[in-house]
Structures are given as C-alpha cells and as structure tokens.
Enzyme design. Structure first.
Site, PDB file in Angstrom:
ATOM      1  N   ASP A 191     -58.553  23.856  -3.034  1.00  0.00           N
ATOM      2  CA  ASP A 191     -57.453  23.333  -3.834  1.00  0.00           C
ATOM      3  C   ASP A 191     -57.848  21.939  -4.301  1.00  0.00           C
ATOM      4  O   ASP A 191     -58.022  21.040  -3.471  1.00  0.00           O
ATOM      5  CB  ASP A 191     -56.172  23.283  -3.002  1.00  0.00           C
ATOM      6  CG  ASP A 191     -55.896  24.629  -2.322  1.00  0.00           C
ATOM      7  OD1 ASP A 191     -56.124  25.658  -2.971  1.00  0.00           O
ATOM      8  OD2 ASP A 191     -55.485  24.643  -1.153  1.00  0.00           O
ATOM      9  N   ASP A 220     -45.110  32.584  -1.069  1.00  0.00           N
ATOM     10  CA  ASP A 220     -45.306  31.351  -0.299  1.00  0.00           C
ATOM     11  C   ASP A 220     -44.151  31.211   0.683  1.00  0.00           C
ATOM     12  O   ASP A 220     -42.979  31.226   0.272  1.00  0.00           O
ATOM     13  CB  ASP A 220     -45.357  30.129  -1.221  1.00  0.00           C
ATOM     14  CG  ASP A 220     -46.656  30.068  -2.028  1.00  0.00           C
ATOM     15  OD1 ASP A 220     -47.493  30.971  -1.856  1.00  0.00           O
ATOM     16  OD2 ASP A 220     -46.817  29.121  -2.817  1.00  0.00           O
TER      17      ASP A 220
END
Length: 245
Positions: free
Chosen positions: A129, A8
């Site tokens: 998500d 990330d």
C-alpha cells in the site's frame, strides 16, 4: 482477469474507509456474511476481505465475521489484515482461506513471507500500500522509506502468488485506479499484480481489460460496488466477453 469485490471489516461490520483513515469509515452493511452471499449471488468468483482492526492491532480481530463468511460462500476468499506470523498464516489457511495477504510483515519481516510462500505454495500474497510512492504499514498509519517496487523485488523468486498494489491517495475516493503506477509495477516484476484503490466505474474495468494491463491478475472493487456506481452484471459480462475472445 478477476474482479475482486472487497469486504473491509471494522467492529464486525462491513465498511469502506477513505484513504485508509479509520475515522473516515462508512458502514455499508451490518452483516458481512449477508454481503458475502450477495457478492456470490451476483456471480463474482473470488472474494477479497480485509480485517481493518487486525491491521492496526497486528493480530486477527474480526475472526468470527471471517469464519461466518467462509461457511456461506464456496468461492475462494483472500484475506489480509493482522497476519504477522506463520502461526496466523497456518490458522487461516486451515480454516479455509484460499490465500492470505501479508502487508506490514512483508516490509518488517521479509523472511516470514518467504517462509510462508515456501510452506504454502500459491497461497501467500503480499499487500503493498503506497503513499507518495513509499509503502505504508501498520494499517497505513506509518510510512516506510522503501518503494513498492523495492519490496516486490525482494520476493521475485520466493513463490509469492500475487502482489496487491494499492494507491492510498485514491482508496475509497472513487477517483479511478492509478493504472500507470500499477502497470509499471507489473511490468517490472514477474509476480502477478492486482490493482487496488479508487476503482470508480465501468471505465476502470475496461482499463483492466486493455492490452497494456495484460500482466495484471485483476482489480479490487469496493465503494463503487456498494454505492451503485459499478453494475456487477455489466462488469462481469465485460470480463466474460474478454475471456471468451
């Protein structure tokens, strides 16, 4: 089954967030390129990368770091974060990204996903998500009123390569993946599903390899790899043995 190590990106660094909160970021490596090389050396076969700044900005923000990684690893890389139009999809795929992940735009602009998946077969995934069952967008800053299943069903015949399903409540907290919700989603659609959010230990890898998870494409591992709770060699050996069987 594929175990995807995650990188990330925030401000050009390799970080992990807790529950998608940019204010709760832990820097694990100042050099994402070195991290990518490390994952390749450990034997991983597919890399999962997210441009966190891009997810909030709505456009790529860590392109330099991503391009550097592409130069040093030969394994396929899937990338999400800030991919909101066809031009960005085309640009990343032309630079060597194997598969782009469209998240926010999958909720706001489903036609984009369908167009991209048609133009680039097998190279477009959708990132869903969920917070309390509802899909969050704009780098998880906003919640929509639709469920992950409702959105996934929109793309059933669109040629989408995979759905990456993340339970935000567990992400980065090492509480274990929400297998029940992930497997329920996988069983309700024909698109392969990748589990994400909260992978904590070798037990999650065993769960990924269990018969009830047979419809999954794999799972994403982040913090557990970085802080040593998951031994890459042990995890990959288990997966290798399962494939051989």
């Amino acid at each position: 089954m594929i175990l995807f190590p995650a990188i990330d990106l925030k401000n050009g660094q390799c970080v992990r967030l807790e529950q998608g909160d940019m204010a709760r970021a832990t820097v694990f490596n100042l050099d994402p390129t070195a991290q990518a090389k490390s994952f390749a050396a450990q034997g991983f076969q597919y890399l999962h990368v997210v441009d966190l700044d891009g997810a909030f900005a709505g456009k790529p923000m860590n392109a330099q770091a991503v391009e550097s990684m592409l130069k040093v690893v030969s394994m396929p890389v899937q990338l999400g974060g800030g991919i909101r139009d066809l031009a960005t999809v085309e640009a990343w795929l032309s630079k060597g990204i194997a598969r782009v992940i469209i998240g926010t735009a999958a909720v706001r602009d489903p036609a984009l996903v369908k167009q991209a998946a048609k133009s680039f077969p097998g190279r477009v995934a959708v990132g869903l998500d969920a917070r309390d069952g509802k899909v969050a967008v704009e780098g998880w800053a906003e919640s929509s009123q639709v469920t992950a299943l409702e959105i996934a069903q929109r793309f059933e015949d669109a040629g989408v390569a995979a759905i990456i399903f993340t339970d935000i409540a567990r992400d980065g907290l090492l509480k274990g993946i929400n297998w029940d919700a992930t497997i329920a989603l996988a069983e309700a659609i024909s698109i392969p599903v990748i589990a994400s959010g909260g992978l904590a230990s070798i037990e999650d890898v065993k769960a990924m390899l269990s018969p009830r998870a047979h419809k999954l494409e794999g799972a994403i591992a982040g913090r557990a790899l970085y802080d040593g709770r998951l031994d890459p060699a042990e995890a990959l050996a288990l997966i290798g043995a399962a494939r051989a069987a």
